[in-house]
Design a protein around this motif. Structure first.
Motif, PDB file in Angstrom:
ATOM      1  N   VAL A   1       0.845  -1.195   0.000  1.00 48.16           N
ATOM      2  CA  VAL A   1       0.000   0.000   0.000  1.00 48.16           C
ATOM      3  C   VAL A   1       0.883   1.249   0.000  1.00 48.16           C
ATOM      4  N   GLU A   2       0.326   2.320  -0.496  1.00 47.09           N
ATOM      5  CA  GLU A   2       1.057   3.592  -0.508  1.00 47.09           C
ATOM      6  C   GLU A   2       1.207   4.147   0.908  1.00 47.09           C
ATOM      7  N   ASP A   3       0.151   4.032   1.700  1.00 49.68           N
ATOM      8  CA  ASP A   3       0.160   4.542   3.069  1.00 49.68           C
ATOM      9  C   ASP A   3       0.265   3.360   4.033  1.00 49.68           C
ATOM     10  N   PRO A   4       1.392   3.196   4.727  1.00 49.39           N
ATOM     11  CA  PRO A   4       1.542   2.054   5.627  1.00 49.39           C
ATOM     12  C   PRO A   4       0.494   1.983   6.724  1.00 49.39           C
ATOM     13  N   GLU A   5      -0.122   3.111   7.045  1.00 49.41           N
ATOM     14  CA  GLU A   5      -1.183   3.102   8.066  1.00 49.41           C
ATOM     15  C   GLU A   5      -2.343   2.195   7.659  1.00 49.41           C
ATOM     16  N   GLN A   6      -2.512   1.975   6.354  1.00 51.64           N
ATOM     17  CA  GLN A   6      -3.589   1.103   5.895  1.00 51.64           C
ATOM     18  C   GLN A   6      -3.389  -0.340   6.359  1.00 51.64           C
ATOM     19  N   ASN A   7      -2.151  -0.703   6.677  1.00 54.62           N
ATOM     20  CA  ASN A   7      -1.874  -2.071   7.112  1.00 54.62           C
ATOM     21  C   ASN A   7      -1.929  -2.248   8.631  1.00 54.62           C
TER      22      ASN A   7
END
Length: 249
Positions: A182-188
């Protein structure tokens, strides 16, 4: 041993001479992530993912004190282990086919990618044949349920852990997941949190031969979030070695 162990991969940005400095930066980032959530940095192990990379780069990191290395290909793990110092702890982190088990049993310190009873049973049998003693493994969980990836669904994991626990040459040490890119690691973050919660649920079952001391999660793109969510080891390749050309023969 294959030529890929000795030569640079065309087009890669990571060159020998840079690895040690990047290693220090990754360690610093792990430490900072730990401090943000009140963890001891000593609780997190860094696995340098050396797949497709030459022995010279591994030797540079070894000289800088790195001892944990991860490989995706069983034959590459075997070949590198044969020519590098014996105190390196090799981690088999890629998908493992039953006909390749012979290359990693007795060589790898930890197999991260067990996702079926059939695979665990074959590892058990190979360990018995080689008289290696119990083999440490992790159960691979496809938390995000991506069709393109291997691993168990979360709800299958406890059942498989109980079944594998009867194999005397297998020691389940924890869980592993490969989160989506994902582009934004917060999504994981929810992915990592779910794996941690699953490990707590399994630990509460008190299953013989099953431990939940290892949570292998987080890669170059998201390892800091994984550390904040409880990872005990992170698998970092590109941030240490540079980019890869995966078309290696």
């Amino acid at each position: 041993m294959s030529d890929e162990l000795h030569t640079e991969v065309p087009g890669e940005t990571g060159k020998t001479g840079d690895c040690a400095s990047r290693l220090l930066l990754v360690r610093k980032r792990i430490g900072e992530a730990c401090l943000r959530v009140g963890r001891d940095p000593g609780e997190v192990s860094l696995i340098a993912v050396s797949k497709t990379k030459p022995v010279s780069m591994i030797e540079e990191l070894y000289a800088a004190g790195q001892r944990l290395f991860g490989e995706n290909r069983p034959q590459e793990l075997r070949d590198k282990a044969a020519v590098l110092p014996g105190d390196i702890l090799w981690h088999m982190i890629g998908h493992l086919q039953k006909n390749k088990i012979k290359y990693v049993v007795g060589t790898s310190a930890l197999i991260h990618s067990v996702d079926s009873y059939e695979l665990a049973s074959a590892i058990h049998e190979e360990a018995a044949k080689r008289n290696t003693g119990p083999v440490s493994v992790l159960l691979e969980v496809n938390v995000a349920e991506e069709a393109s990836k291997f691993g168990l669904h979360s709800e299958e994991t406890i059942r498989l852990a109980k079944k594998i626990s009867g194999l005397s040459n297998i020691r389940i040490q924890g869980l592993m997941t490969v989160a989506p890119f994902v582009e934004d690691p917060e999504q994981n973050r929810p992915v990592f949190r779910e794996l941690r919660e699953l490990s707590v649920d399994i630990a509460s079952e008190n299953i013989d031969n099953v431990h939940m001391s290892v949570l292998s999660m987080g890669m170059t793109n998201d390892f800091e979030v994984a550390v904040e969510e409880g990872a005990s080891c992170v698998r970092v390749g590109t941030a240490i070695f540079g980019s890869r050309n995966m078309q290696v023969n």
